[in-house]
Design a protein around this motif. Structure first.
Motif, PDB file in Angstrom:
ATOM      1  N   ASP A 161       0.828  -1.205   0.000  1.00 42.72           N
ATOM      2  CA  ASP A 161       0.000   0.000   0.000  1.00 42.72           C
ATOM      3  C   ASP A 161       0.860   1.252   0.000  1.00 42.72           C
ATOM      4  OD1 ASP A 161      -2.226  -1.568  -0.025  1.00 42.72           O
ATOM      5  OD2 ASP A 161      -2.800  -1.212   2.054  1.00 42.72           O
ATOM      6  N   ALA A 162       1.980   1.213   0.744  1.00 39.08           N
ATOM      7  CA  ALA A 162       2.873   2.375   0.792  1.00 39.08           C
ATOM      8  C   ALA A 162       3.460   2.652  -0.585  1.00 39.08           C
ATOM      9  CB  ALA A 162       3.980   2.146   1.819  1.00 39.08           C
ATOM     10  N   ARG A 163       3.866   1.594  -1.300  1.00 36.58           N
ATOM     11  CA  ARG A 163       4.395   1.781  -2.651  1.00 36.58           C
ATOM     12  C   ARG A 163       3.314   2.317  -3.592  1.00 36.58           C
ATOM     13  NH1 ARG A 163       7.147  -3.076  -1.335  1.00 36.58           N
ATOM     14  NH2 ARG A 163       5.554  -4.362  -2.342  1.00 36.58           N
ATOM     15  N   LEU A 164       2.110   1.779  -3.464  1.00 31.83           N
ATOM     16  CA  LEU A 164       1.002   2.212  -4.307  1.00 31.83           C
ATOM     17  C   LEU A 164       0.665   3.671  -4.033  1.00 31.83           C
ATOM     18  CD1 LEU A 164      -0.655   0.556  -6.364  1.00 31.83           C
ATOM     19  CD2 LEU A 164      -2.422   0.312  -4.620  1.00 31.83           C
ATOM     20  N   GLU A 165       0.634   4.037  -2.758  1.00 31.29           N
ATOM     21  CA  GLU A 165       0.327   5.419  -2.383  1.00 31.29           C
ATOM     22  C   GLU A 165       1.395   6.374  -2.891  1.00 31.29           C
ATOM     23  OE1 GLU A 165      -1.414   7.727   1.553  1.00 31.29           O
ATOM     24  OE2 GLU A 165      -0.309   5.857   1.790  1.00 31.29           O
ATOM     25  N   SER A 166       2.644   5.949  -2.806  1.00 29.87           N
ATOM     26  CA  SER A 166       3.740   6.782  -3.305  1.00 29.87           C
ATOM     27  C   SER A 166       3.614   7.021  -4.806  1.00 29.87           C
ATOM     28  CB  SER A 166       5.081   6.115  -2.985  1.00 29.87           C
ATOM     29  OG  SER A 166       6.151   6.884  -3.469  1.00 29.87           O
ATOM     30  N   LEU A 167       3.178   6.003  -5.549  1.00 32.00           N
ATOM     31  CA  LEU A 167       2.974   6.160  -6.987  1.00 32.00           C
ATOM     32  C   LEU A 167       1.888   7.188  -7.282  1.00 32.00           C
ATOM     33  CD1 LEU A 167       3.137   2.448  -8.248  1.00 32.00           C
ATOM     34  CD2 LEU A 167       4.784   4.262  -8.717  1.00 32.00           C
ATOM     35  N   VAL A 168       0.799   7.139  -6.525  1.00 35.25           N
ATOM     36  CA  VAL A 168      -0.298   8.081  -6.738  1.00 35.25           C
ATOM     37  C   VAL A 168       0.143   9.501  -6.427  1.00 35.25           C
ATOM     38  CG1 VAL A 168      -2.617   8.744  -6.005  1.00 35.25           C
ATOM     39  CG2 VAL A 168      -2.055   6.327  -6.279  1.00 35.25           C
ATOM     40  N   VAL A 169       0.796   9.683  -5.273  1.00 31.02           N
ATOM     41  CA  VAL A 169       1.241  11.020  -4.870  1.00 31.02           C
ATOM     42  C   VAL A 169       2.232  11.584  -5.874  1.00 31.02           C
ATOM     43  CG1 VAL A 169       2.524  12.288  -3.104  1.00 31.02           C
ATOM     44  CG2 VAL A 169       0.787  10.627  -2.418  1.00 31.02           C
ATOM     45  N   ASN A 170       3.164  10.758  -6.316  1.00 33.33           N
ATOM     46  CA  ASN A 170       4.157  11.211  -7.293  1.00 33.33           C
ATOM     47  C   ASN A 170       3.505  11.570  -8.627  1.00 33.33           C
ATOM     48  OD1 ASN A 170       7.104  11.516  -7.972  1.00 33.33           O
ATOM     49  ND2 ASN A 170       6.531  10.021  -9.516  1.00 33.33           N
ATOM     50  N   ALA A 171       2.491  10.798  -9.042  1.00 29.45           N
ATOM     51  CA  ALA A 171       1.789  11.090 -10.298  1.00 29.45           C
ATOM     52  C   ALA A 171       1.074  12.429 -10.223  1.00 29.45           C
ATOM     53  CB  ALA A 171       0.793   9.979 -10.604  1.00 29.45           C
ATOM     54  N   VAL A 172       0.448  12.705  -9.096  1.00 24.87           N
ATOM     55  CA  VAL A 172      -0.244  13.985  -8.927  1.00 24.87           C
ATOM     56  C   VAL A 172       0.750  15.135  -8.923  1.00 24.87           C
ATOM     57  CG1 VAL A 172      -1.569  15.387  -7.288  1.00 24.87           C
ATOM     58  CG2 VAL A 172      -2.245  13.021  -7.742  1.00 24.87           C
ATOM     59  N   GLN A 225     -10.142  12.546   4.019  1.00 25.49           N
ATOM     60  CA  GLN A 225      -9.440  11.466   3.331  1.00 25.49           C
ATOM     61  C   GLN A 225      -8.091  12.004   2.875  1.00 25.49           C
ATOM     62  OE1 GLN A 225     -11.579   9.061   0.406  1.00 25.49           O
ATOM     63  NE2 GLN A 225     -13.465  10.116   0.970  1.00 25.49           N
ATOM     64  N   VAL A 226      -7.047  11.207   3.015  1.00 25.29           N
ATOM     65  CA  VAL A 226      -5.728  11.676   2.594  1.00 25.29           C
ATOM     66  C   VAL A 226      -4.969  10.584   1.850  1.00 25.29           C
ATOM     67  CG1 VAL A 226      -5.457  13.389   4.435  1.00 25.29           C
ATOM     68  CG2 VAL A 226      -4.652  11.051   4.807  1.00 25.29           C
ATOM     69  N   LEU A 227      -4.154  11.038   0.917  1.00 28.63           N
ATOM     70  CA  LEU A 227      -3.095  10.251   0.309  1.00 28.63           C
ATOM     71  C   LEU A 227      -1.829  11.045   0.577  1.00 28.63           C
ATOM     72  CD1 LEU A 227      -4.871   9.533  -3.092  1.00 28.63           C
ATOM     73  CD2 LEU A 227      -4.458   7.854  -1.279  1.00 28.63           C
ATOM     74  N   THR A 228      -0.826  10.416   1.147  1.00 24.62           N
ATOM     75  CA  THR A 228       0.327  11.191   1.589  1.00 24.62           C
ATOM     76  C   THR A 228       1.623  10.426   1.391  1.00 24.62           C
ATOM     77  OG1 THR A 228       1.255  12.410   3.476  1.00 24.62           O
ATOM     78  CG2 THR A 228       0.120  10.344   3.965  1.00 24.62           C
ATOM     79  N   GLY A 229       2.704  11.157   1.399  1.00 26.40           N
ATOM     80  CA  GLY A 229       4.010  10.540   1.242  1.00 26.40           C
ATOM     81  C   GLY A 229       5.110  11.561   1.392  1.00 26.40           C
ATOM     82  N   VAL A 230       6.308  11.065   1.651  1.00 25.11           N
ATOM     83  CA  VAL A 230       7.495  11.911   1.740  1.00 25.11           C
ATOM     84  C   VAL A 230       8.295  11.707   0.466  1.00 25.11           C
ATOM     85  CG1 VAL A 230       9.626  12.369   2.993  1.00 25.11           C
ATOM     86  CG2 VAL A 230       7.545  11.790   4.251  1.00 25.11           C
ATOM     87  N   LEU A 231       8.429  12.767  -0.316  1.00 25.24           N
ATOM     88  CA  LEU A 231       9.181  12.734  -1.562  1.00 25.24           C
ATOM     89  C   LEU A 231      10.380  13.644  -1.421  1.00 25.24           C
ATOM     90  CD1 LEU A 231       6.276  12.940  -4.178  1.00 25.24           C
ATOM     91  CD2 LEU A 231       7.309  10.913  -3.158  1.00 25.24           C
ATOM     92  N   GLY A 232      11.552  13.046  -1.252  1.00 30.03           N
ATOM     93  CA  GLY A 232      12.745  13.848  -0.986  1.00 30.03           C
ATOM     94  C   GLY A 232      12.627  14.519   0.369  1.00 30.03           C
ATOM     95  N   ASP A 233      12.749  15.849   0.382  1.00 32.87           N
ATOM     96  CA  ASP A 233      12.601  16.576   1.639  1.00 32.87           C
ATOM     97  C   ASP A 233      11.210  17.180   1.781  1.00 32.87           C
ATOM     98  OD1 ASP A 233      12.764  18.447  -0.350  1.00 32.87           O
ATOM     99  OD2 ASP A 233      14.144  19.778   0.719  1.00 32.87           O
ATOM    100  N   ARG A 234      10.283  16.813   0.894  1.00 29.31           N
ATOM    101  CA  ARG A 234       8.939  17.363   0.934  1.00 29.31           C
ATOM    102  C   ARG A 234       7.944  16.375   1.521  1.00 29.31           C
ATOM    103  NH1 ARG A 234       7.745  20.336  -4.868  1.00 29.31           N
ATOM    104  NH2 ARG A 234       9.169  22.119  -4.620  1.00 29.31           N
TER     105      ARG A 234
END
Length: 401
Positions: A161-172, A225-234
Motif C-alpha cells: 500500500d505504501a508503494r502504491l500510495e507513493s505512486l499516486v502522490v508522485n503522479a499527482v 481522506q488523505v493520500l500522503t508521502g514523503v518525496l525527498g525533503d517534501r
C-alpha cells in the motif's frame, strides 16, 4: 519400596501402545472431525454462511489441514513444526483479505471445540488425558500461528500500500495523474471526495513512516481522506473532503517540519489535483519572498511572489481574475486604481490627479473590491493589484501590432 523395573517397563509399553492406538484412531477420524467442524461453523457462524462458496471451500481446507497438522503434532510432539505453513499454506493469500482476524479466531476455536468434544471417542482407553493436554498445547501454538499469519499479511499489505500510495502522490505532483492513478487510489480506500486540495511543506527528519502515520491520525481526527508521502525533503498531502484548503492545512500542520506550509486551491477530483499540487509547489518555492507570510498560507495568497518567480499559471491567474474583469468593468476603474496606487494610496491625491471628488474615488475603489475580491486599501491586496496591473499591461502590449 522402589517400583520394580518390570512394572516400569510394562507401564511404558502400555503408554506406547495407547499412544499408537490413539494416533491410529485420530488418523481414521480426521475426515469426520473436519466435516463436523465445517457443520458447526455453518450452524454457529453467520459470516461463514454468508461467504461465497469458493471462500467456504478454502476454509474447509484450512480446517482439514489443522486437524492433519495436529495429528502430526501428536505423532512427534517434540519435533519442531511450522504450524502456520502446515495449516494456512493450503489457502491463498487473498483469504486473509476475505476473512478478518476475529473470524479466523472463531474458525480455529470452533475446530478445536469439535476436536475436544471427540476426545473420549478418539483416544484409546487411558489415553484421554494425554490427548487433551496435547490439544491444549496445540491450541496455543495455532493461536500464535494465526497471529503470525495475519501480522505478516498486514506487513506485506502495508508495504504494498505504501508503494502504491507513493505512486499516486508522485503522479499527482508530477502532472501525470490519469485513470490508472485514480484506480490505485481507489484500491487504497480513496472514495473520490468532491473537494480535493494538496498541501506541501518540509518533511521532518527521521522515519518517514511515522510522519505518514501522524498525518493519517490528524486526517482521521479532521474527518478528511488523505493520500500522503514523503518525496525527498517534501511532505506531500492530498486531502479530500473539505472545500476550505486553509482549514485543511491547519488541521494537518502538526507533522510538518519548521518552515512554510502551502495549501493549493480546491479542485473537484483527484485527476485535477495536479493543478492544486503545482500551485502549492510554486507557492512553496516563492514563499521566501514574503517573510511575514502566515503558516500555513494559501497558494493563491502568494500569486504576486509566484508570478515574479516565473510561475506562468500565477501570471495568467492575476491577469484573468483581476486585470481582465477591471478592464471589462470600464476604463474608469483601471485608471482610478492605477492613480490611487501611484499616489501612495491617498484618496485626496488620487482625486486631485483625476479631477474628481474623493467620494468618487472611494466609490470606484469599492467597485474594484467588488469586481476582483482584493481591497486597494489593504497593503497586501494593493501589492497584488499592482502586480496584476503590470502583468495585464505587459500582455496587452505584446498583443499590439
Amino acid at each position: 519400596m522402589p517400583e520394580p523395573e518390570t512394572s516400569k517397563n510394562a507401564a511404558a509399553a502400555h503408554d506406547v501402545h495407547s499412544h499408537a492406538a490413539t494416533l491410529k484412531r485420530l488418523e481414521k477420524s480426521s475426515g469426520s472431525l473436519a466435516a463436523q467442524a465445517i457443520a458447526r461453523m455453518d450452524e454457529t457462524l453467520p459470516w461463514y454462511r454468508a461467504m461465497p462458496p469458493e471462500n467456504r471451500s478454502w476454509i474447509g481446507l484450512v480446517a482439514q489441514a489443522g486437524i492433519a497438522a495436529f495429528t502430526e503434532w501428536f505423532r512427534h510432539p517434540d519435533a519442531p513444526q511450522a504450524i502456520s505453513t502446515d495449516v494456512f499454506g493450503t489457502a491463498p493469500r487473498e483469504l486473509t483479505r476475505a476473512i478478518t482476524l476475529r473470524q479466523t479466531v472463531e474458525m480455529v476455536r470452533t475446530t478445536i471445540e469439535v476436536m475436544e468434544s471427540a476426545i473420549d471417542e478418539v483416544a484409546a482407553p487411558g489415553d484421554e488425558r494425554v490427548l487433551r493436554e496435547a490439544l491444549l498445547v496445540y491450541a496455543r501454538e495455532i493461536a500464535f500461528a494465526t497471529a503470525q499469519v495475519y501480522a505478516q499479511a498486514a506487513e506485506a499489505r502495508g508495504a504494498w500500500d505504501a508503494r502504491l500510495e507513493s505512486l499516486v502522490v508522485n503522479a499527482v505532483l508530477s502532472g501525470e495523474a490519469d485513470e490508472g492513478a485514480v484506480s490505485r487510489a481507489a484500491a487504497l480506500g480513496w472514495n473520490s471526495p468532491e473537494h480535493v486540495c494538496v498541501v506541501l511543506g518540509t518533511a521532518p527528519d527521521g522515519d518517514s513512516e511515522l510522519t505518514v502515520e501522524a498525518i493519517r491520525r490528524a486526517a482521521r481526527h479532521a474527518k478528511l481522506q488523505v493520500l500522503t508521502g514523503v518525496l525527498g525533503d517534501r511532505l506531500v498531502v492530498i486531502a479530500g473532503g473539505s472545500d476550505n484548503p486553509l482549514a485543511v492545512a491547519k488541521s494537518l500542520i502538526g507533522p510538518f517540519a519548521a518552515g512554510p506550509v502551502v495549501a493549493g486551491p480546491v479542485v473537484p477530483d483527484l485527476l485535477a489535483a495536479t493543478r492544486s499540487a503545482q500551485a502549492a509547489a510554486a507557492g512553496l518555492k516563492a514563499c521566501s519572498a514574503w517573510q511575514d507570510a502566515p503558516r500555513p498560507v494559501l497558494a493563491d495568497d502568494l500569486l504576486p511572489e509566484r508570478a515574479m518567480a516565473g510561475d506562468p499559471s500565477a501570471r495568467e491567474q492575476l491577469v484573468e481574475e483581476i486585470y481582465r474583469p477591471l478592464e471589462e468593468a470600464g476604463a474608469a476603474l483601471l485608471e482610478t486604481l492605477s492613480v490611487y496606487l501611484e499616489q501612495a494610496s491617498s484618496l485626496e491625491g488620487a482625486a486631485r490627479m483625476l479631477f474628481v471628488h474623493p467620494n468618487t474615488v472611494r466609490y470606484r475603489l469599492r467597485r474594484v473590491t467588488d469586481v476582483t475580491g482584493w481591497s486597494p486599501s489593504d497593503v497586501r491586496s494593493a501589492f497584488t493589484l499592482r502586480i496584476a496591473l503590470i502583468l495585464g499591461r505587459l500582455v496587452d502590449g505584446d498583443l499590439q501590432p
